[in-house]
Design an enzyme around this catalytic site. Structure first.
Site, mmCIF file in Angstrom:
data_model
loop_
_atom_site.group_PDB
_atom_site.id
_atom_site.type_symbol
_atom_site.label_atom_id
_atom_site.label_comp_id
_atom_site.label_asym_id
_atom_site.label_seq_id
_atom_site.Cartn_x
_atom_site.Cartn_y
_atom_site.Cartn_z
ATOM 1 N N TYR A 1 18.449 -68.129 58.362
ATOM 2 C CA TYR A 1 17.510 -67.835 59.584
ATOM 3 C C TYR A 1 18.445 -67.429 60.863
ATOM 4 O O TYR A 1 18.172 -67.402 61.943
ATOM 5 C CB TYR A 1 16.962 -69.099 60.055
ATOM 6 N N HIS B 1 8.265 -69.944 53.240
ATOM 7 C CA HIS B 1 8.885 -68.854 53.573
ATOM 8 C C HIS B 1 8.888 -67.523 52.614
ATOM 9 O O HIS B 1 8.707 -67.979 51.264
ATOM 10 C CB HIS B 1 10.341 -69.101 53.844
ATOM 11 N N GLU C 1 18.367 -62.275 50.972
ATOM 12 C CA GLU C 1 17.880 -63.546 50.792
ATOM 13 C C GLU C 1 17.980 -63.993 49.379
ATOM 14 O O GLU C 1 18.546 -65.089 48.869
ATOM 15 C CB GLU C 1 16.522 -63.734 51.183
ATOM 16 N N LYS D 1 9.018 -74.944 51.347
ATOM 17 C CA LYS D 1 9.645 -75.739 52.410
ATOM 18 C C LYS D 1 9.452 -77.374 52.147
ATOM 19 O O LYS D 1 8.514 -77.941 51.371
ATOM 20 C CB LYS D 1 9.150 -75.493 53.555
ATOM 21 N N ASN E 1 5.025 -74.609 57.936
ATOM 22 C CA ASN E 1 4.000 -73.624 57.570
ATOM 23 C C ASN E 1 4.228 -73.385 55.867
ATOM 24 O O ASN E 1 3.822 -72.242 55.568
ATOM 25 C CB ASN E 1 4.171 -72.471 58.212
HETATM 26 P P1 CMP Z 1 9.364 -68.479 58.141
HETATM 27 O O1 CMP Z 1 8.519 -67.389 57.584
HETATM 28 O O2 CMP Z 1 10.078 -69.313 57.282
HETATM 29 O O3 CMP Z 1 10.365 -67.776 59.198
HETATM 30 C C1 CMP Z 1 10.912 -68.341 60.250
HETATM 31 C C2 CMP Z 1 10.299 -69.722 60.603
HETATM 32 O O4 CMP Z 1 10.529 -70.017 61.876
HETATM 33 C C3 CMP Z 1 8.684 -69.762 60.388
HETATM 34 O O5 CMP Z 1 8.687 -69.506 58.870
HETATM 35 C C4 CMP Z 1 8.599 -70.949 60.895
HETATM 36 O O6 CMP Z 1 8.714 -72.016 60.125
HETATM 37 C C5 CMP Z 1 9.266 -70.998 62.141
HETATM 38 N N1 CMP Z 1 8.895 -70.476 63.469
HETATM 39 C C6 CMP Z 1 8.298 -69.458 63.742
HETATM 40 N N2 CMP Z 1 7.742 -69.402 64.916
HETATM 41 C C7 CMP Z 1 8.043 -70.574 65.477
HETATM 42 C C8 CMP Z 1 7.464 -71.442 66.497
HETATM 43 N N3 CMP Z 1 7.043 -70.554 67.837
HETATM 44 N N4 CMP Z 1 7.744 -72.513 66.697
HETATM 45 C C9 CMP Z 1 8.378 -73.229 65.654
HETATM 46 N N5 CMP Z 1 8.812 -72.851 64.644
HETATM 47 C C10 CMP Z 1 8.547 -71.245 64.487
#
Ligand code: CMP
Length: 150
Positions: free
Chosen positions: A49, A115, A126, A9, A112
């Protein structure tokens, strides 16, 4: 053999952790079959998403994922989908166990770092969303050939 999609990311690219992330997956034995650096178009991120469309963090997630370049890659190996998810750790870096990518490098649930597809159907969807078939390269591992010449 299984294939999975990962996205390093914008926070990962910005913090210059792409090499570290790919090193971990390659060291584990997963093979790269596709990879590119891109500035993701908004419609592609929205589609990716879409399952989170009703969640309160959706708009902010789309803004984040279009805020800078990402590295998208397809990794291949036995059980690749679960292996990669386990190596990433929990969504929230504060809860992710040390030794996992998020556990070692993250403190946030949105920022985070990486993904990864969460199941075989998602992986198919995907991979098709981010790669054309001719951007994926199938090849045999031939490490021994590069160690001793004929
Ligand atoms: P990802 O694994 O890419 O899948 C969905 C994404 O949404 C996740 O990683 C985070 O980047 C984001 N995400 C999931 N939960 C939350 C949350 N509670 N608040 C903000 N972002 C979130």
């Amino acid at each position: 053999m299984e294939r999975t999609l990962i996205i390093c990311k914008p926070d990962c690219v910005n913090r210059m952790l792409v090499g570290e992330v790919l090193r971990r997956f390659e060291s584990k034995g997963l093979r790269l079959v596709g990879m590119k650096l891109q500035q993701s178009p908004k419609p592609q991120v929205e589609k990716h998403y879409e399952v989170h469309k009703e969640r309160p963090f959706y708009q902010s997630l789309v803004d984040f994922m279009t805020s800078g370049p990402v590295v998208v890659a397809v990794l291949e190996g036995p059980g690749a989908i679960a292996v990669v998810r386990n190596m990433l750790g929990a969504t929230d870096g504060r809860q992710a166990v040390p030794g996992t990518i998020r556990g070692d490098f993250g403190l946030d649930k949105q920022f985070n770092l990486v993904h990864a597809s969460d199941g075989p159907e998602t992986a198919n969807f995907e991979i098709g969303l981010f790669f054309k078939p001719d951007e994926l390269v199938t090849y045999q591992r031939a490490a021994d050939r590069w160690i001793v010449s004929a």
